[in-house]
Design an enzyme around this catalytic site. Structure first.
Site, PDB file in Angstrom:
ATOM      1  N   CYS A   5      -2.160   0.139  30.009  1.00 41.75           N
ATOM      2  CA  CYS A   5      -0.863   0.619  30.496  1.00 41.75           C
ATOM      3  C   CYS A   5      -0.886   1.129  31.927  1.00 41.75           C
ATOM      4  O   CYS A   5       0.165   1.404  32.500  1.00 41.75           O
ATOM      5  CB  CYS A   5      -0.374   1.741  29.594  1.00 41.75           C
ATOM      6  SG  CYS A   5      -1.521   3.127  29.640  1.00 41.75           S
ATOM      7  N   CYS A  14       0.824   9.285  29.164  1.00 43.20           N
ATOM      8  CA  CYS A  14       1.856   9.536  28.152  1.00 43.20           C
ATOM      9  C   CYS A  14       1.507  10.746  27.287  1.00 43.20           C
ATOM     10  O   CYS A  14       0.426  11.334  27.421  1.00 43.20           O
ATOM     11  CB  CYS A  14       1.973   8.301  27.281  1.00 43.20           C
ATOM     12  SG  CYS A  14       0.516   8.108  26.255  1.00 43.20           S
ATOM     13  N   ASP A  71      -2.004   4.006  32.884  1.00 47.13           N
ATOM     14  CA  ASP A  71      -2.042   5.467  32.947  1.00 47.13           C
ATOM     15  C   ASP A  71      -3.429   5.933  33.394  1.00 47.13           C
ATOM     16  O   ASP A  71      -4.409   5.212  33.227  1.00 47.13           O
ATOM     17  CB  ASP A  71      -1.711   6.074  31.578  1.00 47.13           C
ATOM     18  CG  ASP A  71      -0.234   5.937  31.250  1.00 47.13           C
ATOM     19  OD1 ASP A  71       0.524   5.549  32.141  1.00 47.13           O
ATOM     20  OD2 ASP A  71       0.138   6.216  30.099  1.00 47.13           O
ATOM     21  N   CYS A 104      -4.565   5.119  24.082  1.00 49.50           N
ATOM     22  CA  CYS A 104      -4.461   6.363  24.859  1.00 49.50           C
ATOM     23  C   CYS A 104      -5.651   7.285  24.582  1.00 49.50           C
ATOM     24  O   CYS A 104      -6.040   8.070  25.451  1.00 49.50           O
ATOM     25  CB  CYS A 104      -3.172   7.101  24.517  1.00 49.50           C
ATOM     26  SG  CYS A 104      -1.727   6.037  24.417  1.00 49.50           S
TER      27      CYS A 104
HETATM   28 FE1  FES Z   1      -1.271   4.345  27.998  1.00 52.46          FE
HETATM   29 FE2  FES Z   1      -0.650   6.305  26.556  1.00 52.46          FE
HETATM   30  S1  FES Z   1       0.588   4.584  26.953  1.00 52.46           S
HETATM   31  S2  FES Z   1      -2.321   6.193  27.905  1.00 52.46           S
END
Ligand code: FES
Length: 126
Positions: free
Chosen positions: A38, A63, A40, A107
């Protein structure tokens, strides 16, 4: 509308009151990782003494599940030896939280991944 994921109470509690959030000015190691899934990001700050994690902080541009999983990860590794802490995998994190929705399991990889990379660097250095 597509409803939000179902998170259990423990995940929500860690998301709302994350432990060990912030920076550490005198960290022995700082490691930033990004999720290939993602994008992140998470930065982990570690203080190591006598092969033990004496302090840990994290910051994430991630997130809610990244926040909750990083929070519990830092709680779990604090005070442990490096080798004990390396056993806290994403599976352990998810188990301790009582499960995560399937699509949010990635995550939980960020914090253990950052820790593993940080320790690799630390061991190369010392
Ligand atoms: Fe990627 Fe949570 S959506 S770390």
């Amino acid at each position: 509308m597509n409803m939000a994921y179902e998170f259990n109470k423990k995940v929500i509690e860690h998301f709302e009151n994350p432990r060990n959030v912030g920076m550490m000015k005198d960290a022995d190691i700082v490691e930033t990782v990004g999720s290939p899934v993602c994008g992140d990001m998470l930065t982990l700050y570690l203080k190591i003494k006598d092969d033990r994690v004496v302090d840990v902080k994290f910051k994430t541009f991630g997130c809610g599940a990244a926040i909750a999983t990083s929070s519990i990860f830092t709680e779990l590794i604090k005070g442990k030896t490096i080798d004990e802490a390396l056993k806290i995998t994403s599976d352990v994190v998810v188990g301790e939280l009582g499960g995560l929705p399937e699509k949010k399991v990635h995550c939980s990889v960020l914090a253990p991944d950052a820790f593993e990379k940080a320790i690799k660097k630390y061991r190369e250095r010392t």
